[in-house]
Scaffold this motif. Structure first.
Motif, PDB file in Angstrom:
ATOM      1  N   ALA A 175      48.397  28.882 -44.881  1.00 50.63           N
ATOM      2  CA  ALA A 175      47.031  28.636 -45.936  1.00 50.63           C
ATOM      3  C   ALA A 175      47.004  27.364 -47.015  1.00 50.63           C
ATOM      4  O   ALA A 175      46.120  27.063 -47.168  1.00 50.63           O
ATOM      5  N   ALA A 176      48.359  27.398 -47.397  1.00 54.30           N
ATOM      6  CA  ALA A 176      48.341  26.427 -48.276  1.00 54.30           C
ATOM      7  C   ALA A 176      48.219  24.891 -47.920  1.00 54.30           C
ATOM      8  O   ALA A 176      47.412  23.954 -48.178  1.00 54.30           O
ATOM      9  N   TRP A 177      48.565  24.703 -46.248  1.00 51.23           N
ATOM     10  CA  TRP A 177      48.204  23.517 -45.881  1.00 51.23           C
ATOM     11  C   TRP A 177      46.941  23.352 -45.438  1.00 51.23           C
ATOM     12  O   TRP A 177      46.463  22.462 -45.495  1.00 51.23           O
ATOM     13  N   CYS A 178      46.453  24.463 -45.023  1.00 47.29           N
ATOM     14  CA  CYS A 178      44.948  24.446 -44.761  1.00 47.29           C
ATOM     15  C   CYS A 178      44.151  24.039 -46.136  1.00 47.29           C
ATOM     16  O   CYS A 178      42.991  23.213 -45.968  1.00 47.29           O
ATOM     17  N   ALA A 179      44.461  24.650 -47.281  1.00 44.10           N
ATOM     18  CA  ALA A 179      43.608  24.221 -48.326  1.00 44.10           C
ATOM     19  C   ALA A 179      43.873  22.672 -48.700  1.00 44.10           C
ATOM     20  O   ALA A 179      42.743  22.120 -49.168  1.00 44.10           O
ATOM     21  N   ARG A 180      45.042  22.251 -48.860  1.00 39.59           N
ATOM     22  CA  ARG A 180      45.391  21.030 -49.166  1.00 39.59           C
ATOM     23  C   ARG A 180      44.431  19.769 -48.142  1.00 39.59           C
ATOM     24  O   ARG A 180      43.687  19.039 -48.462  1.00 39.59           O
ATOM     25  N   ARG A 181      44.482  20.058 -46.688  1.00 36.82           N
ATOM     26  CA  ARG A 181      43.825  19.321 -45.966  1.00 36.82           C
ATOM     27  C   ARG A 181      42.503  19.395 -46.000  1.00 36.82           C
ATOM     28  O   ARG A 181      41.571  18.589 -45.923  1.00 36.82           O
ATOM     29  N   ALA A 182      41.775  20.677 -46.231  1.00 27.19           N
ATOM     30  CA  ALA A 182      40.472  20.776 -46.257  1.00 27.19           C
ATOM     31  C   ALA A 182      40.103  20.117 -47.720  1.00 27.19           C
ATOM     32  O   ALA A 182      38.793  19.393 -47.717  1.00 27.19           O
ATOM     33  N   GLU A 183      40.834  20.063 -48.889  1.00 28.08           N
ATOM     34  CA  GLU A 183      40.213  19.494 -49.973  1.00 28.08           C
ATOM     35  C   GLU A 183      40.288  17.979 -49.705  1.00 28.08           C
ATOM     36  O   GLU A 183      39.392  17.312 -50.403  1.00 28.08           O
ATOM     37  N   LEU A 184      41.232  17.299 -49.094  1.00 24.36           N
ATOM     38  CA  LEU A 184      41.309  16.027 -48.648  1.00 24.36           C
ATOM     39  C   LEU A 184      40.223  15.664 -47.907  1.00 24.36           C
ATOM     40  O   LEU A 184      39.328  14.571 -48.272  1.00 24.36           O
ATOM     41  N   VAL A 185      39.856  16.484 -46.871  1.00 26.67           N
ATOM     42  CA  VAL A 185      38.604  15.805 -46.262  1.00 26.67           C
ATOM     43  C   VAL A 185      37.400  16.079 -46.892  1.00 26.67           C
ATOM     44  O   VAL A 185      36.494  15.103 -46.677  1.00 26.67           O
ATOM     45  N   LEU A 186      37.034  16.910 -47.532  1.00 25.51           N
ATOM     46  CA  LEU A 186      35.689  17.342 -48.365  1.00 25.51           C
ATOM     47  C   LEU A 186      35.736  16.460 -49.182  1.00 25.51           C
ATOM     48  O   LEU A 186      34.602  15.749 -49.594  1.00 25.51           O
ATOM     49  N   LYS A 187      36.649  15.892 -50.260  1.00 26.09           N
ATOM     50  CA  LYS A 187      36.622  15.030 -51.141  1.00 26.09           C
ATOM     51  C   LYS A 187      36.193  13.616 -50.544  1.00 26.09           C
ATOM     52  O   LYS A 187      35.596  12.693 -51.033  1.00 26.09           O
ATOM     53  N   CYS A 188      36.925  13.324 -49.416  1.00 27.84           N
ATOM     54  CA  CYS A 188      36.687  11.900 -48.703  1.00 27.84           C
ATOM     55  C   CYS A 188      35.517  11.669 -48.165  1.00 27.84           C
ATOM     56  O   CYS A 188      34.767  10.846 -48.178  1.00 27.84           O
ATOM     57  N   VAL A 189      34.749  13.051 -47.705  1.00 25.54           N
ATOM     58  CA  VAL A 189      33.356  13.056 -47.097  1.00 25.54           C
ATOM     59  C   VAL A 189      32.563  12.953 -48.069  1.00 25.54           C
ATOM     60  O   VAL A 189      31.531  12.152 -48.150  1.00 25.54           O
ATOM     61  N   LYS A 190      32.800  13.538 -49.262  1.00 24.17           N
ATOM     62  CA  LYS A 190      31.865  13.392 -50.617  1.00 24.17           C
ATOM     63  C   LYS A 190      31.633  12.019 -50.858  1.00 24.17           C
ATOM     64  O   LYS A 190      30.488  11.235 -51.218  1.00 24.17           O
ATOM     65  N   GLY A 191      32.792  11.172 -50.764  1.00 20.79           N
ATOM     66  CA  GLY A 191      32.911   9.866 -51.383  1.00 20.79           C
ATOM     67  C   GLY A 191      31.992   8.883 -50.274  1.00 20.79           C
ATOM     68  O   GLY A 191      31.356   7.998 -50.543  1.00 20.79           O
ATOM     69  N   PHE A 192      32.255   9.434 -49.147  1.00 20.93           N
ATOM     70  CA  PHE A 192      31.687   8.395 -47.846  1.00 20.93           C
ATOM     71  C   PHE A 192      30.118   8.688 -47.972  1.00 20.93           C
ATOM     72  O   PHE A 192      29.328   7.968 -47.792  1.00 20.93           O
ATOM     73  N   VAL A 193      29.866   9.947 -48.286  1.00 24.99           N
ATOM     74  CA  VAL A 193      28.119  10.224 -48.323  1.00 24.99           C
ATOM     75  C   VAL A 193      27.480   9.573 -49.371  1.00 24.99           C
ATOM     76  O   VAL A 193      26.578   8.887 -49.332  1.00 24.99           O
ATOM     77  N   LEU A 194      28.399   9.469 -50.572  1.00 26.81           N
ATOM     78  CA  LEU A 194      27.757   8.823 -51.885  1.00 26.81           C
ATOM     79  C   LEU A 194      27.592   7.234 -51.501  1.00 26.81           C
ATOM     80  O   LEU A 194      26.743   6.588 -51.844  1.00 26.81           O
ATOM     81  N   GLU A 195      28.904   6.829 -50.899  1.00 23.81           N
ATOM     82  CA  GLU A 195      28.630   5.341 -50.466  1.00 23.81           C
ATOM     83  C   GLU A 195      27.678   4.995 -49.289  1.00 23.81           C
ATOM     84  O   GLU A 195      26.980   3.923 -49.382  1.00 23.81           O
ATOM     85  N   ALA A 196      27.226   6.144 -48.544  1.00 23.54           N
ATOM     86  CA  ALA A 196      26.046   6.074 -47.560  1.00 23.54           C
ATOM     87  C   ALA A 196      24.765   5.605 -48.110  1.00 23.54           C
ATOM     88  O   ALA A 196      23.794   5.131 -47.627  1.00 23.54           O
ATOM     89  N   PHE A 197      24.444   6.328 -49.288  1.00 22.78           N
ATOM     90  CA  PHE A 197      23.186   5.671 -50.092  1.00 22.78           C
ATOM     91  C   PHE A 197      22.839   4.243 -50.252  1.00 22.78           C
ATOM     92  O   PHE A 197      21.872   3.908 -50.292  1.00 22.78           O
ATOM     93  N   GLY A 198      24.123   3.411 -50.418  1.00 25.62           N
ATOM     94  CA  GLY A 198      24.001   2.084 -50.558  1.00 25.62           C
ATOM     95  C   GLY A 198      23.782   1.177 -49.094  1.00 25.62           C
ATOM     96  O   GLY A 198      23.578   0.155 -49.058  1.00 25.62           O
ATOM     97  N   TRP A 199      24.194   2.154 -48.064  1.00 27.74           N
ATOM     98  CA  TRP A 199      24.095   1.367 -46.711  1.00 27.74           C
ATOM     99  C   TRP A 199      22.628   1.554 -46.121  1.00 27.74           C
ATOM    100  O   TRP A 199      22.494   0.808 -45.236  1.00 27.74           O
ATOM    101  N   GLY A 200      21.696   2.079 -46.697  1.00 26.31           N
ATOM    102  CA  GLY A 200      20.436   2.410 -46.159  1.00 26.31           C
ATOM    103  C   GLY A 200      20.463   3.243 -44.810  1.00 26.31           C
ATOM    104  O   GLY A 200      21.452   3.625 -44.366  1.00 26.31           O
ATOM    105  N   GLY A 201      19.380   3.422 -44.310  1.00 21.62           N
ATOM    106  CA  GLY A 201      19.237   4.270 -43.035  1.00 21.62           C
ATOM    107  C   GLY A 201      18.936   5.740 -43.443  1.00 21.62           C
ATOM    108  O   GLY A 201      18.580   6.056 -44.741  1.00 21.62           O
TER     109      GLY A 201
END
Length: 529
Positions: free
Chosen positions: A459-485
């Motif tokens: 369960a601890a491994w799942c929480a660490r991995r999910a937190e990493l993926v969600l934070k990275c995806v959040k940053g990628f989506v924010l970055e996507a605002f500058g990509w257009g489309g």
């Protein structure tokens, strides 16, 4: 352009040279030269020398002076012509509209003569016809036709599996019997010969069924396209009609026998959130966390009546700016996806096998060059794709997705802790960038970068991995605002289907802590006076 410059003027080139006996006596030569001169001055010099018997030692001097003359007179000609045209334009003496039309005519003639002749392709015509019909009362009929095709293919696949299973069981029993008699009446050569015969028989059966399936799919594809185009003409010429089917097509849609509907799927764990992203101009997104197999978004069940609603949404969004995509981890050939794609005919794009073959051919050369630059390891350079690479396939016959992003990753290699600079995480960034650039507004991805859980994934491994993926995806989506489309309006993160409820609840609690979740405004009642 104008009548004044239709014929080029002629200018006299004058040249003189002394005689051999007396330098005071000059031979004078006067030659008319058309300006601008379209030929070669050296060739003209040779003609002049031969015609007037000029000494050959004067060739270089004559050529130099003639070239200077042609250059100077050509420059003067253009200056005089342009000055005259500018004065005519100032005095409104030029027919500008006529000049523009003449240039337009010559440009069109030149393009038609030398450009490659391209018109609207059959694929574009079919796409436009399908898009028009699915947004009309004919949608229900189209779904019925496609479902009937899918049932036929599914029935043939079922017969193929049964035939292969019978042959496999018979061969297995025969092999076991021969192994029992080994060293008594059966030799090792007999066993090898039997295995070779079994392999040949399996190959023959697989090839025969594969040929029948290919023939069926090609027949259905051509019939479906012809029927759809005829239906478009019928629907366009008939007002108030809710179905473009002909009586023959309607008879074809009658089921052979009433099939028992499959049992409803068990309830799955899921939770949805509405989030806001952005510092100044905030964008609203839907985030859904669900415990499921991402391949369930691809699998069709033609005998399930609930599939009609899923197919309806997929058909309406096929040729639109609101496409749906899914991210699948791929360490080799996507056998499960191939099985799901083979369950229904593909009428709009190439089959999955053809797409994978084309991708393998196109990616070979650039991938090999990339691999040679990154590493001199001979074993590594043999692989065309590496961890973090992404290839894309298009589909119209899957349940809920139009685009599948295949992220090259070995799930066993991702069992340990990874950082935000891992190749797979960067692959997710490239996927979101491609999704925004190509109108994929709904995308589903594996939350833990795994499709199933093992005993090592605590369960601890799942929480660490999910937190990493969600934070990275959040940053990628924010970055996507500058990509257009298009912006990803709906983001679905899928935990493995065998996730325990308490672990799922822990993963769902991460979303409000990582994203800014919208909450209702509570208005207070004013105090009574």
């Amino acid at each position: 352009m104008s009548a004044e410059v239709a014929q080029n003027p002629s200018r006299n080139f004058k040249y003189s040279f002394p005689t051999c006996s007396n330098e005071d006596i000059l031979f004078k030569l006067e030659i008319p030269v058309e300006i601008p001169y379209a030929g070669c001055t050296r060739e003209l010099v040779q003609r002049v020398i031969n015609m007037f018997h000029i000494p050959v030692y004067l060739e270089d001097d004559l050529n130099e002076k003639l070239a200077d003359f042609v250059t100077s007179e050509t420059k003067n000609f253009h200056n005089e012509r342009d000055a005259k045209l500018i004065n005519q334009l100032k005095n409104s003496e030029l027919n500008v509209d006529g000049i523009v039309k003449n240039w337009e005519r010559m440009f069109k003639e030149n393009v038609m003569e030398f450009a490659e002749q391209k018109g609207t392709s059959d694929e574009e015509v079919f796409a436009a016809a399908y898009h028009k019909l699915v947004h009309s009362p004919a949608l229900e009929t189209i779904l019925q036709v496609e479902n009937s095709y899918a049932k036929t293919v599914s029935s043939m696949l079922k017969n193929m599996d049964e035939d292969v299973q019978k042959i496999t069981e018979r061969q297995q029993a025969e092999m076991e019997e021969n192994m029992r008699l080994l060293n008594s009446t059966v030799t090792e050569d007999d066993i090898n010969e039997l295995a070779a015969r079994h392999f040949e028989e399996q190959s023959l059966v697989s090839g025969r069924w594969g040929s029948q399936l290919d023939a069926l799919r090609q027949t259905q594809r051509s019939q479906h396209r012809a029927w759809l185009m005829a239906s478009l003409d019928h629907y366009s010429n008939t007002t108030g009609s809710n179905s473009p089917l002909s009586p023959l097509d309607a008879r074809q849609l009658q089921p052979a026998a009433a099939a028992r509907p499959p049992p409803p799927p068990p309830p799955r764990l899921e939770e949805s959130f509405t989030i806001h992203l952005g510092s100044q101009l905030k964008q609203t997104h839907n985030v859904r966390i669900v415990a499921m197999d991402l391949l369930d978004l691809c699998r069709l069940q033609p005998d399930n009546p609930a599939e009609d609603m899923r197919r309806l949404q997929t058909s309406l969004g096929l040729y639109s700016s609101q496409l749906s995509g899914a991210v699948l981890l791929s360490a080799g050939p996507p056998a499960a996806l191939q099985r799901a794609a083979a369950a229904a005919p593909e009428h709009h794009f190439a089959s999955l096998d053809l797409q994978l073959k084309e991708i393998a051919e196109k990616v070979k050369e650039p991938a090999e060059k990339r691999n040679e630059q990154r590493s001199k390891d001979a074993r590594r350079s043999r692989h065309a794709l590496q961890t973090g690479d992404v290839f894309v396939t298009r589909h119209s016959n899957l349940a809920d997705v139009h685009v599948v992003f295949h992220l090259v990753a070995d799930e066993d290699a991702l069992a340990g802790d990874i950082s935000s600079r891992h190749a797979v995480i960067l692959g997710l960034r490239n996927i979101l960038k491609a999704a925004c650039a190509h109108d994929v507004t709904t995308i589903s991805l594996p939350l833990l970068l795994r499709h199933d859980l093992s005993e090592e994934t605590t369960a601890a491994w799942c929480a660490r991995r999910a937190e990493l993926v969600l934070k990275c995806v959040k940053g990628f989506v924010l970055e996507a605002f500058g990509w257009g489309g298009a912006r990803p309006a709906t983001l679905q993160v899928a935990a493995p289907p065998n996730t325990q409820p308490q672990v799922f609840a822990q993963l769902a609690q991460l979303l409000p802590t990582i994203f800014r979740v919208s909450a209702p405004v509570k208005a207070k009642q004013p105090a009574a006076q």
